[in-house]
Design a protein around this motif. Structure first.
Motif, PDB file in Angstrom:
ATOM      1  N   ARG A 188     -11.144   7.772   1.115  1.00  0.00           N
ATOM      2  CA  ARG A 188     -11.469   6.505   0.907  1.00  0.00           C
ATOM      3  C   ARG A 188     -10.191   5.793   0.587  1.00  0.00           C
ATOM      4  O   ARG A 188     -10.303   4.337   0.897  1.00  0.00           O
ATOM      5  CB  ARG A 188     -12.459   6.504  -0.439  1.00  0.00           C
ATOM      6  N   GLY A 189      -9.309   6.313  -0.233  1.00  0.00           N
ATOM      7  CA  GLY A 189      -8.215   5.520  -0.562  1.00  0.00           C
ATOM      8  C   GLY A 189      -7.231   5.099   0.865  1.00  0.00           C
ATOM      9  O   GLY A 189      -6.829   3.988   1.111  1.00  0.00           O
ATOM     10  N   GLY A 247      -9.070   2.614   2.394  1.00  0.00           N
ATOM     11  CA  GLY A 247      -8.974   1.299   1.709  1.00  0.00           C
ATOM     12  C   GLY A 247      -7.452   0.560   2.238  1.00  0.00           C
ATOM     13  O   GLY A 247      -7.640  -0.668   2.425  1.00  0.00           O
ATOM     14  N   CYS A 248      -6.611   1.495   2.610  1.00  0.00           N
ATOM     15  CA  CYS A 248      -5.440   1.023   3.130  1.00  0.00           C
ATOM     16  C   CYS A 248      -5.842   0.258   4.461  1.00  0.00           C
ATOM     17  O   CYS A 248      -4.804  -0.633   4.860  1.00  0.00           O
ATOM     18  CB  CYS A 248      -4.331   1.961   3.065  1.00  0.00           C
ATOM     19  N   SER A 256     -13.534  -0.886   2.786  1.00  0.00           N
ATOM     20  CA  SER A 256     -13.790  -0.588   1.349  1.00  0.00           C
ATOM     21  C   SER A 256     -15.510  -0.341   0.999  1.00  0.00           C
ATOM     22  O   SER A 256     -16.117  -0.785   1.817  1.00  0.00           O
ATOM     23  CB  SER A 256     -13.315  -1.967   0.418  1.00  0.00           C
ATOM     24  N   GLY A 316     -12.356  11.194  -2.207  1.00  0.00           N
ATOM     25  CA  GLY A 316     -11.573  10.079  -3.105  1.00  0.00           C
ATOM     26  C   GLY A 316     -10.426   9.720  -2.199  1.00  0.00           C
ATOM     27  O   GLY A 316      -9.834   8.455  -2.152  1.00  0.00           O
ATOM     28  N   GLU A 317      -9.459  10.969  -1.822  1.00  0.00           N
ATOM     29  CA  GLU A 317      -8.390  10.553  -1.015  1.00  0.00           C
ATOM     30  C   GLU A 317      -8.602   9.851   0.390  1.00  0.00           C
ATOM     31  O   GLU A 317      -7.994   8.779   0.756  1.00  0.00           O
ATOM     32  CB  GLU A 317      -7.530  11.774  -0.742  1.00  0.00           C
ATOM     33  N   VAL A 358       0.837  -1.021  -0.040  1.00  0.00           N
ATOM     34  CA  VAL A 358      -0.013   0.081   0.021  1.00  0.00           C
ATOM     35  C   VAL A 358       0.868   1.338   0.136  1.00  0.00           C
ATOM     36  O   VAL A 358       1.981   1.186   0.406  1.00  0.00           O
ATOM     37  CB  VAL A 358      -0.869   0.015   1.152  1.00  0.00           C
ATOM     38  N   LYS A 402      -8.281  16.956   2.608  1.00  0.00           N
ATOM     39  CA  LYS A 402      -8.385  15.578   1.752  1.00  0.00           C
ATOM     40  C   LYS A 402      -9.637  15.850   1.270  1.00  0.00           C
ATOM     41  O   LYS A 402     -10.891  15.906   1.778  1.00  0.00           O
ATOM     42  CB  LYS A 402      -7.849  14.657   2.471  1.00  0.00           C
TER      43      LYS A 402
END
Length: 647
Positions: free
Chosen positions: A421-422, A425-426, A430, A418-419, A308, A415
């Motif tokens: 969520r990223g 996700g890491c 999700s 989308g950032e 990641v 942020k």
């Protein structure tokens, strides 16, 4: 000893287990691993009889006894001493001791032959059960788990949850069940206690199943790994390192089988699509449809060790010196933690603070953060240092009505969704999981959210207190990757040896009320400590030679008053230079922020000449800040040298 056959267990419509099987043999040491939420603790509760399986059978030999250490035991409280609680493991011996005491008391006033005979029989059974040694065994195990001799008579109620858990572990070990089941036992143990438990389990005469995220602990105690995945129990005949190698091989085979099957499925589907409308081929096409329906599908390989990437952004770059604790003394009443302790932290240091519980590690973190007052001494943060502090109690400060996305927006409003969520996700959140409310999360999930907040905070200095507690191995691996990519400075308290070995370039430990530093990795530190213990042992075994006669001390001639006055003037001048540089840096930082805002203004980038002028000024200001920071650092370093001469 215990046979689990075709076990099925459902949470609503989700299958935690479906036709899963496992055979537990006497003396086996089993590590039960898997992602959080796959059902590891549930399996232990099913074996223990607390949960009823939806299908399958669990067969146990008639003489099998079970012992289960779980997190629910944290809530147990009593006014009995911890030694008495641990001694509850010896129910029959305690009953016999009570009878012996009563008989002896009765014989003081009524000495009869029948009482003597009865006492003899009771004492014979008591001796056969090693009743005269049970208290010594209980004391030995409690002290092995970190309790002092004075602690043994203190009431259980006076200890924190983690220490109460140790008492319950001691009681369980004293019972010596045929199957010992331990659910995350290292969460509440310090490093010396973990190492003591490792040695105990290695020589334990019964079978053991342990759920743990501590890789080194598993490697040292287990000889079988059972992975919970895909609602099945996958058996690997070796420790955790063996499992990793074998799993990689199995994944390669599974990946090849999956790709071959998918190619066959695509080929069959093309045949069906092409010939289903042709009368001469309709029968063959229908046969292929049935063939597809009967096919047992091979699962795709899920990569649980995927890399990641984190994009860390600091609002400000710190100077070279991050922190200085100068002559710190800290005590709680008569208990001293630190006495005139001194330590420095430089930019880029990655420090692991390790050692036994009760030495003051968490207290030291709070002193560094400024939230814990000291009795004497000074805490000095360096120029432009901004810190963020993670500790288990901070999980309670998460806003329970917020969603995961909302909670991260509070940490870093700049942020985009989308950032954020990223980042989530890491940390294994999700799709629609990002809209979950904090109040429905498990302890491990809350830990991941709190860690994500810390990493998003734009702080250039992190303080992390036991960050791996309640994380599964995949989450620990993600945290390791995040800290590897972090360019700032941090101090981490942890008892997870694998985690520490991956993230630290310096080791701190508290010894003799001082903060000591080892300038290397954890593996190097362990080797050094072993060498040190061996040398200390050798020196004690050799006859001591008489100490040499003291030699006259050589002293440096004392500087004259005029020289010292000149040194003081030089020191004052350097201190003023550093202060002036710091003031200019602050002013230029403000100017830099205004220029960044102007460069982002459409009115600026719509005018090419204005844009060029602002851009040139921005780079000029950045260069000036960098030069001033170097001047400030040089002045501070030189001032330190003059301070030493004047001391």
């Amino acid at each position: 000893m215990i046979s689990i056959t075709n076990l099925s267990y459902y949470l609503g419509s989700r299958a935690l287990y479906e036709n899963a099987s496992l055979h537990i043999k006497p003396n086996q040491k089993i590590g039960l691993i898997g992602l959080n939420g796959t059902g590891k603790s549930t399996l232990l509760r099913i074996i223990n009889g607390e949960y009823q399986a939806d299908g399958g059978t669990i067969s146990k030999a008639g003489d099998v006894t079970l012992g289960f250490l779980n997190q629910d035991l944290l809530s147990y409280q009593t006014d009995d001493s911890i030694l008495s609680v641990a001694m509850q493991a010896f129910a029959r011996q305690n009953e016999l001791q009570r009878q012996i005491d009563e008989l002896l008391h009765e014989m003081e006033t009524n000495y009869r032959d029948e009482l003597v005979d009865k006492l003899g029989k009771v004492q014979e059974e008591f001796d056969a059960l090693d009743g005269y040694t049970v208290q010594a065994r209980a004391e030995e195990i409690l002290e092995g788990l970190g309790f002092s001799t004075d602690d043994l008579q203190r009431p259980l109620r006076t200890f924190s949850g983690g220490w109460r858990m140790r008492v319950m572990l001691a009681k369980l070990l004293l019972q010596k069940p045929s199957l010992l089941m331990l659910d995350e036992p290292t969460n509440h143990l310090d490093l010396p206690s973990i190492q003591w438990v490792e040695k105990y389990i290695q020589t334990y005469e019964g079978a053991v199943i342990v759920v743990s995220h501590d890789r080194e602990f598993l490697d040292n105690v287990i000889d079988v790994t059972v992975e919970v995945a895909g609602a099945k129990l996958n058996y690997y005949p070796g420790n955790y390192s063996f499992y990793l190698e074998e799993k990689a091989l199995r994944n390669e085979i599974q990946k090849g089988a999956y790709e071959n099957q998918q190619a066959k499925i695509r080929q069959t589907e093309r045949f069906i699509e092409r010939f289903k409308a042709k009368a001469t081929k309709a029968k063959q096409a229908q046969s292929r449809v049935k063939q597809l329906a009967r096919m047992e599908l091979v699962d795709a390989v899920i990569d649980e060790t995927a890399r990641v990437n984190f994009k860390f952004q600091f609002s400000t770059q710190p100077g070279r010196h991050i922190l200085h604790l100068d002559d710190i003394t800290k005590a709680y009443g008569p208990k001293r933690i630190l006495t005139r302790a001194d330590i420095r932290l430089e930019r880029g240091d990655k420090v692991a603070l390790i050692g036994a519980n009760g030495r003051g590690k968490s207290t030291l973190l709070r002193i560094i953060s400024g939230s814990e007052p000291v009795n004497e001494g000074k805490r000095q943060l360096g120029h432009n240092v901004s810190f963020s502090f993670y500790a288990q109690h901070q999980l309670e400060s998460l806003s329970v009505e917020d969603t995961l996305l909302d909670e991260l927006k509070h940490a870093n409003p700049t942020k985009s969704e989308g950032e954020l969520r990223g980042v989530l996700g890491c940390f294994l959140f999700s799709n629609d999981e990002v809209f979950k409310k904090i109040k429905v999360l498990s302890g491990g999930e809350k830990s991941r959210v709190a860690l994500a907040k810390v990493l998003l905070s734009q702080a250039n200095f992190l303080l992390l207190d036991e960050p791996t507690n309640h994380l599964d191995m995949q989450s620990v691996n993600i945290l390791i990757q995040a800290l590897e990519q972090y360019e700032g400075t941090y101090v981490v308290v942890s008892h997870d040896r694998y985690f520490v070995s991956q993230i630290a370039n310096k080791i701190w430990y508290i010894e003799d009320e001082q903060i000591k530093e080892y300038p290397g990795t954890y593996d190097e530190y362990e080797w050094w400590m072993e060498e040190r213990k061996e040398q200390e042992g050798n020196s004690k075994s050799v006859d001591r030679k008489p100490a040499p006669a003291p030699q006259p001390a050589t002293t440096t001639p004392r500087a004259s008053d005029d020289e010292r006055k000149e040194w003081q003037r030089t020191l004052k001048k350097l201190t003023q230079q550093a202060e002036e540089s710091e003031t200019k840096i602050s002013q230029l930082e403000e100017r830099k922020k205004r220029l960044e805002a102007e460069l982002a203004d459409p009115a600026t980038y719509g005018d090419s000449k204005l844009m060029q002028a602002k851009n040139d000024e921005y780079h000029r200001v950045k260069a000036e800040i960098s030069q001033l920071q170097d001047e400030w650092e040089n002045a501070m370093l030189e001032a330190e040298e003059w301070e030493k001469k004047l001391a």
